[in-house]
Design a protein around this motif. Structure first.
Motif, mmCIF file in Angstrom:
data_model
loop_
_atom_site.group_PDB
_atom_site.id
_atom_site.type_symbol
_atom_site.label_atom_id
_atom_site.label_comp_id
_atom_site.label_asym_id
_atom_site.label_seq_id
_atom_site.Cartn_x
_atom_site.Cartn_y
_atom_site.Cartn_z
ATOM 1 N N GLY A 68 53.219 36.127 8.549
ATOM 2 C CA GLY A 68 53.164 34.649 8.233
ATOM 3 C C GLY A 68 53.944 34.112 9.302
ATOM 4 N N VAL A 69 54.878 34.799 10.689
ATOM 5 C CA VAL A 69 55.752 34.059 11.498
ATOM 6 C C VAL A 69 55.171 33.754 12.843
ATOM 7 C CG1 VAL A 69 57.442 34.854 10.351
ATOM 8 C CG2 VAL A 69 56.653 36.023 12.210
ATOM 9 N N CYS A 70 53.345 34.303 13.185
ATOM 10 C CA CYS A 70 53.143 33.592 14.151
ATOM 11 C C CYS A 70 51.036 33.548 13.799
ATOM 12 C CB CYS A 70 53.653 34.806 15.011
ATOM 13 S SG CYS A 70 51.836 35.869 15.435
ATOM 14 N N ALA A 71 51.044 33.201 15.637
ATOM 15 C CA ALA A 71 49.766 32.306 15.129
ATOM 16 C C ALA A 71 49.501 33.468 16.012
ATOM 17 C CB ALA A 71 48.925 31.434 15.205
ATOM 18 N N TYR A 72 48.042 33.824 16.696
ATOM 19 C CA TYR A 72 47.631 34.688 17.731
ATOM 20 C C TYR A 72 46.176 33.956 18.195
ATOM 21 C CZ TYR A 72 50.034 39.458 17.181
ATOM 22 O OH TYR A 72 50.462 40.408 17.958
ATOM 23 N N ARG A 73 46.399 33.763 19.269
ATOM 24 C CA ARG A 73 45.283 33.243 20.204
ATOM 25 C C ARG A 73 44.810 34.575 21.314
ATOM 26 N NH1 ARG A 73 45.053 29.187 25.344
ATOM 27 N NH2 ARG A 73 42.790 28.968 25.325
ATOM 28 N N ILE A 74 43.461 35.005 20.826
ATOM 29 C CA ILE A 74 43.215 35.831 21.394
ATOM 30 C C ILE A 74 42.214 35.669 23.142
ATOM 31 C CG2 ILE A 74 42.086 38.145 21.537
ATOM 32 C CD1 ILE A 74 43.270 38.254 18.741
ATOM 33 N N THR A 75 42.274 35.855 23.978
ATOM 34 C CA THR A 75 41.624 35.416 24.705
ATOM 35 C C THR A 75 41.057 36.961 25.767
ATOM 36 O OG1 THR A 75 42.306 33.937 25.646
ATOM 37 C CG2 THR A 75 41.549 33.867 27.733
ATOM 38 N N GLU A 76 40.009 36.606 25.826
ATOM 39 C CA GLU A 76 39.243 38.481 27.168
ATOM 40 C C GLU A 76 38.656 37.712 28.104
ATOM 41 O OE1 GLU A 76 35.518 41.369 26.072
ATOM 42 O OE2 GLU A 76 35.803 39.611 25.176
ATOM 43 N N PHE A 77 39.134 38.475 29.015
ATOM 44 C CA PHE A 77 39.024 38.839 30.505
ATOM 45 C C PHE A 77 38.403 39.940 30.914
ATOM 46 C CE2 PHE A 77 42.827 39.691 31.057
ATOM 47 C CZ PHE A 77 43.751 40.487 32.423
ATOM 48 N N ILE A 78 37.895 39.292 32.101
ATOM 49 C CA ILE A 78 36.996 40.584 32.973
ATOM 50 C C ILE A 78 37.777 40.849 34.290
ATOM 51 C CG2 ILE A 78 35.425 41.294 34.110
ATOM 52 C CD1 ILE A 78 34.707 41.100 30.742
ATOM 53 N N ALA A 79 38.526 42.162 34.341
ATOM 54 C CA ALA A 79 39.364 41.784 35.425
ATOM 55 C C ALA A 79 38.632 42.382 36.280
ATOM 56 C CB ALA A 79 40.962 43.141 35.167
ATOM 57 N N THR A 80 38.427 42.247 37.660
ATOM 58 C CA THR A 80 38.149 42.393 38.649
ATOM 59 C C THR A 80 38.393 42.185 40.422
ATOM 60 O OG1 THR A 80 37.503 40.037 39.243
ATOM 61 C CG2 THR A 80 35.206 40.895 38.052
ATOM 62 N N LYS A 81 39.883 42.097 39.407
ATOM 63 C CA LYS A 81 40.906 42.755 40.913
ATOM 64 C C LYS A 81 41.930 43.111 40.001
ATOM 65 C CE LYS A 81 42.812 41.110 45.344
ATOM 66 N NZ LYS A 81 41.522 42.224 45.964
ATOM 67 N N THR A 82 42.449 44.246 40.363
ATOM 68 C CA THR A 82 43.962 44.337 39.959
ATOM 69 C C THR A 82 44.935 45.276 40.645
ATOM 70 O OG1 THR A 82 42.896 47.134 39.199
ATOM 71 C CG2 THR A 82 42.898 44.623 37.721
ATOM 72 N N SER A 83 45.792 45.152 40.324
ATOM 73 C CA SER A 83 46.972 46.574 41.031
ATOM 74 C C SER A 83 45.798 47.629 41.006
ATOM 75 C CB SER A 83 48.710 46.391 40.612
ATOM 76 O OG SER A 83 49.193 46.867 39.331
ATOM 77 N N PRO A 84 46.800 48.740 42.081
ATOM 78 C CA PRO A 84 46.143 50.302 41.955
ATOM 79 C C PRO A 84 46.699 50.736 41.040
ATOM 80 C CG PRO A 84 46.896 49.736 43.687
ATOM 81 C CD PRO A 84 47.370 48.598 42.996
ATOM 82 N N GLU A 85 47.985 50.008 40.016
ATOM 83 C CA GLU A 85 48.121 50.942 38.805
ATOM 84 C C GLU A 85 47.585 50.903 37.223
ATOM 85 O OE1 GLU A 85 51.533 50.670 41.033
ATOM 86 O OE2 GLU A 85 50.670 48.769 40.546
ATOM 87 N N LEU A 86 46.618 49.416 37.740
ATOM 88 C CA LEU A 86 45.693 48.841 36.297
ATOM 89 C C LEU A 86 44.483 49.250 37.168
ATOM 90 C CD1 LEU A 86 47.110 45.517 35.473
ATOM 91 C CD2 LEU A 86 47.586 47.814 34.351
ATOM 92 N N ALA A 87 43.599 49.694 37.957
ATOM 93 C CA ALA A 87 42.598 50.091 38.855
ATOM 94 C C ALA A 87 41.887 50.348 37.213
ATOM 95 C CB ALA A 87 43.053 50.700 39.753
ATOM 96 N N PRO A 88 42.268 51.475 36.737
ATOM 97 C CA PRO A 88 41.487 52.275 35.059
ATOM 98 C C PRO A 88 40.672 51.102 34.721
ATOM 99 C CG PRO A 88 42.993 54.146 35.302
ATOM 100 C CD PRO A 88 43.365 51.986 36.439
ATOM 101 N N TYR A 89 41.246 50.072 34.655
ATOM 102 C CA TYR A 89 40.814 48.398 34.048
ATOM 103 C C TYR A 89 40.160 47.453 34.474
ATOM 104 C CZ TYR A 89 44.438 51.180 31.144
ATOM 105 O OH TYR A 89 45.070 52.469 30.864
ATOM 106 N N ARG A 90 39.727 47.407 35.254
ATOM 107 C CA ARG A 90 38.539 46.946 36.152
ATOM 108 C C ARG A 90 37.916 47.258 36.159
ATOM 109 N NH1 ARG A 90 40.296 48.314 41.980
ATOM 110 N NH2 ARG A 90 42.378 47.632 41.751
ATOM 111 N N GLN A 91 36.783 46.061 35.687
ATOM 112 C CA GLN A 91 35.479 46.003 35.768
ATOM 113 C C GLN A 91 34.712 45.378 37.289
ATOM 114 O OE1 GLN A 91 35.223 43.505 31.696
ATOM 115 N NE2 GLN A 91 35.876 45.862 30.967
#
Length: 95
Positions: free
Chosen positions: A72-95
């Motif tokens: 009970g010490v934090c509240a979460y705000r969750i935002t979903e987004f579509i990663a259309t451009k990433t660094s090369p290291e994050l390319a596996p997560y690009r959609q």
């Protein structure tokens, strides 16, 4: 991809009392491949986590298991987004 924004809802002393458990939880999520980056906000009124998962329900379940949320010490705000451009290291997560 998801951005998880934590906002503290209790004094930082109560947050710090749960920090070791929170770090253990973070480590488990990194090991599971769910988290890509995390850290405190500046000023220190919460934190941010960059996460990946199959769907929002899975990420919400992970967030609910955070000792900060359970304690009970934090509240979460969750935002979903579509990663259309990433660094090369994050390319596996690009959609």
């Amino acid at each position: 991809m998801f951005v998880l924004e934590l906002t503290y809802t209790a004094p930082v002393e109560r947050v710090d009392a749960l920090m070791a458990e929170h770090i253990t939880w973070l480590d488990a999520q990194y090991a599971a491949g769910a988290f890509l980056a995390s850290g405190r906000k500046n000023p220190r009124d919460g934190g941010l986590i960059l996460a990946v998962g199959d769907d929002r329900a899975q990420i919400e379940k992970i967030a609910a298991a955070d000792p900060f949320a359970a304690g009970g010490v934090c509240a979460y705000r969750i935002t979903e987004f579509i990663a259309t451009k990433t660094s090369p290291e994050l390319a596996p997560y690009r959609q």
